[in-house]
Motif scaffolding. Structure first.
Motif, short mmCIF file in Angstrom:
data_model
loop_
_atom_site.label_atom_id
_atom_site.label_comp_id
_atom_site.label_asym_id
_atom_site.label_seq_id
_atom_site.Cartn_x
_atom_site.Cartn_y
_atom_site.Cartn_z
N GLY A 88 37.26 78.65 41.84
CA GLY A 88 37.27 78.87 43.36
C GLY A 88 38.90 79.13 43.64
N SER A 89 39.30 78.12 44.68
CA SER A 89 40.78 78.43 44.72
C SER A 89 41.53 77.18 44.50
CB SER A 89 40.89 78.53 46.42
OG SER A 89 40.24 77.54 47.37
N ASP A 90 41.13 76.53 43.48
CA ASP A 90 41.80 75.31 42.92
C ASP A 90 42.90 75.92 41.92
OD1 ASP A 90 42.59 73.28 41.13
OD2 ASP A 90 40.63 72.03 41.85
N CYS A 91 44.16 75.51 42.54
CA CYS A 91 45.34 76.06 41.89
C CYS A 91 45.48 75.30 40.50
CB CYS A 91 46.53 75.61 42.70
SG CYS A 91 46.85 73.99 43.13
N ASN A 92 44.95 74.11 40.30
CA ASN A 92 45.17 73.56 38.75
C ASN A 92 44.20 73.96 38.12
OD1 ASN A 92 47.09 71.50 39.61
ND2 ASN A 92 45.58 70.18 40.59
N LYS A 93 43.09 74.48 38.26
CA LYS A 93 42.31 75.12 37.60
C LYS A 93 42.57 76.62 37.20
CE LYS A 93 38.05 72.65 39.15
NZ LYS A 93 36.77 72.87 39.67
N TRP A 94 43.24 77.06 38.00
CA TRP A 94 43.89 78.43 37.69
C TRP A 94 44.93 78.58 36.68
CZ3 TRP A 94 41.94 83.02 38.33
CH2 TRP A 94 40.81 83.48 39.33
N ALA A 95 45.81 77.36 36.89
CA ALA A 95 46.91 77.32 36.21
C ALA A 95 46.35 77.16 34.68
CB ALA A 95 47.66 76.00 36.54
N LYS A 96 45.49 76.38 34.56
CA LYS A 96 44.90 75.98 33.17
C LYS A 96 44.40 77.48 32.67
CE LYS A 96 43.57 71.04 33.97
NZ LYS A 96 42.48 70.41 33.97
N LEU A 97 43.47 78.24 33.36
CA LEU A 97 43.12 79.36 32.95
C LEU A 97 44.05 80.34 32.47
CD1 LEU A 97 40.26 80.26 35.61
CD2 LEU A 97 39.94 80.05 33.20
N PHE A 98 45.28 80.33 33.41
CA PHE A 98 46.20 81.43 32.77
C PHE A 98 47.00 80.88 31.52
CE2 PHE A 98 46.40 82.73 37.33
CZ PHE A 98 46.08 84.20 37.21
N VAL A 99 47.21 79.82 31.66
CA VAL A 99 47.85 79.02 30.10
C VAL A 99 46.85 79.26 29.05
CG1 VAL A 99 48.70 76.87 29.19
CG2 VAL A 99 49.24 77.25 31.47
N SER A 100 45.78 78.93 29.33
CA SER A 100 44.61 79.25 28.10
C SER A 100 44.67 80.58 27.72
CB SER A 100 43.50 78.51 28.49
OG SER A 100 42.77 79.06 29.46
N ALA A 101 44.87 81.57 28.60
CA ALA A 101 44.67 83.23 28.24
C ALA A 101 45.51 83.34 26.74
CB ALA A 101 44.99 83.90 29.40
N GLY A 102 46.40 82.40 26.75
CA GLY A 102 47.18 82.71 25.35
C GLY A 102 48.35 83.64 25.51
#
Length: 324
Positions: free
Chosen positions: A306-320
């Motif tokens: 959604g627009s949850d900044c914490n969830k997006w941060a985890k996604l970007f970090v986990s992208a490798g």
């Protein structure tokens, strides 16, 4: 590949390409172009009342609506220049909803106002024309989001020399060269497959050079010294939203494909919701981990960040840390 891909009266002085309303920029008189941007021919600023618009930081603008009372400080302190704002309507709508001040650079001011009313600042120009980039355009700008693009194959959108070379390479190059080094982030929307132009199916998509020119734009940004993030969506779904008002845009959904897969190294193959691409661009602006990085994006079944900044941060970090 389709991409998320943005007041002439007076006499007859010489014509240059520049800011305008309702006329081709190639036929816009130099004196009136300066007046539209808030200056006389001698360089003196005009009063905003003389133009019929509200002017902010030296740029002719529609009066921005006040930010919501609950606006997050990281949003209220931004001024985002969205380039190609009609193609990036979903990003503009989301930024406005968050209380972010938006300045839009695009070719058709009337279309922008029909979509967003007086909720954003408007500067008319064409990225293909270097002289359209005047210093006042960037005054106060903290972030730049480039959503320009055209179709991969010949279409009506190619009219007026709006080809992949002119839009995805020359226009992007001109914009990057004009942006001040003081901005906090330049976010560029590109495409998956740009590193694989000689492989199926990408070589078919690249018959007229769209992937090649997007990659050239990416590389120019990387070498520019600007802090950047590049988002490469898969085949775009949901829309395009090209003729809706702001309220309609805010109601747009991705159906059941709201989850996001982010990757690096140009390995993803799939579809990407325009809504999630817009949100990814906005979220990436504030994350230190996304600076100097390139990400591919696909949309899949699920609820997503959604627009949850914490969830997006985890996604970007986990992208490798795959190779860009």
């Amino acid at each position: 590949m389709a991409v998320l891909a943005a007041v002439a009266l007076g006499a007859q002085p010489r014509t240059i390409r520049g800011a305008h309303i309702g006329r081709n920029s190639r036929d816009f008189p130099a004196s009136r172009r300066l007046e539209f941007l808030g200056f006389t021919r001698s360089g003196k600023r005009l009063r905003s009342s003389s133009l019929g618009f509200c002017k902010r930081r030296g740029v002719v603008a529609a009066a921005a609506s006040p930010a919501p009372e609950t606006t997050d400080a990281r949003y209220s302190q931004k001024l985002v220049l969205v380039v190609g704002a009609t193609g990036g309507q979903l990003a503009v709508a989301s930024l406005l909803e968050k209380g972010v001040e938006v300045r839009a650079l695009l070719r058709n001011a009337e279309k922008a106002r029909s979509l967003f009313g007086d909720k954003l600042q408007v500067v008319v120009g064409d990225t293909r024309n270097p002289e359209d980039f005047v210093p006042s355009m960037f005054e106060g700008v903290t972030h730049v989001l480039c959503c320009t693009g055209t179709t991969a194959f010949p279409s009506k959108r190619w009219a007026g020399d709006n080809t992949p070379e002119q839009t995805d390479w020359i226009g992007v190059r001109n914009l990057i060269a004009a942006v001040p080094k003081t901005i906090q982030r330049f976010v560029l929307v590109s495409s998956v497959g740009v590193t694989k132009c000689d492989q199926l199916p990408w070589n078919i998509m690249n018959l007229f050079g769209v992937l090649k020119y997007k990659k050239m734009g990416e590389d120019f940004l990387r070498s520019s010294g600007l802090p950047y993030t590049i988002i490469r969506p898969g085949r775009l779904t949901d829309g395009p939203y090209t003729s809706y008002d702001l309220n309609t845009l805010l109601k747009a959904t991705s159906g059941t494909r709201r989850d996001v897969i982010l990757g690096q190294g140009d390995t993803l193959v799939g579809e990407a919701s325009r809504i999630m691409v817009a949100e990814a661009c906005i979220q990436a602006m504030d994350l230190e981990c996304t600076c100097g990085q390139t990400y591919e994006l696909n949309s899949v079944q699920g609820d997503g960040p959604g627009s949850d900044c914490n969830k997006w941060a985890k996604l970007f970090v986990s992208a490798g840390t795959g190779t860009n």
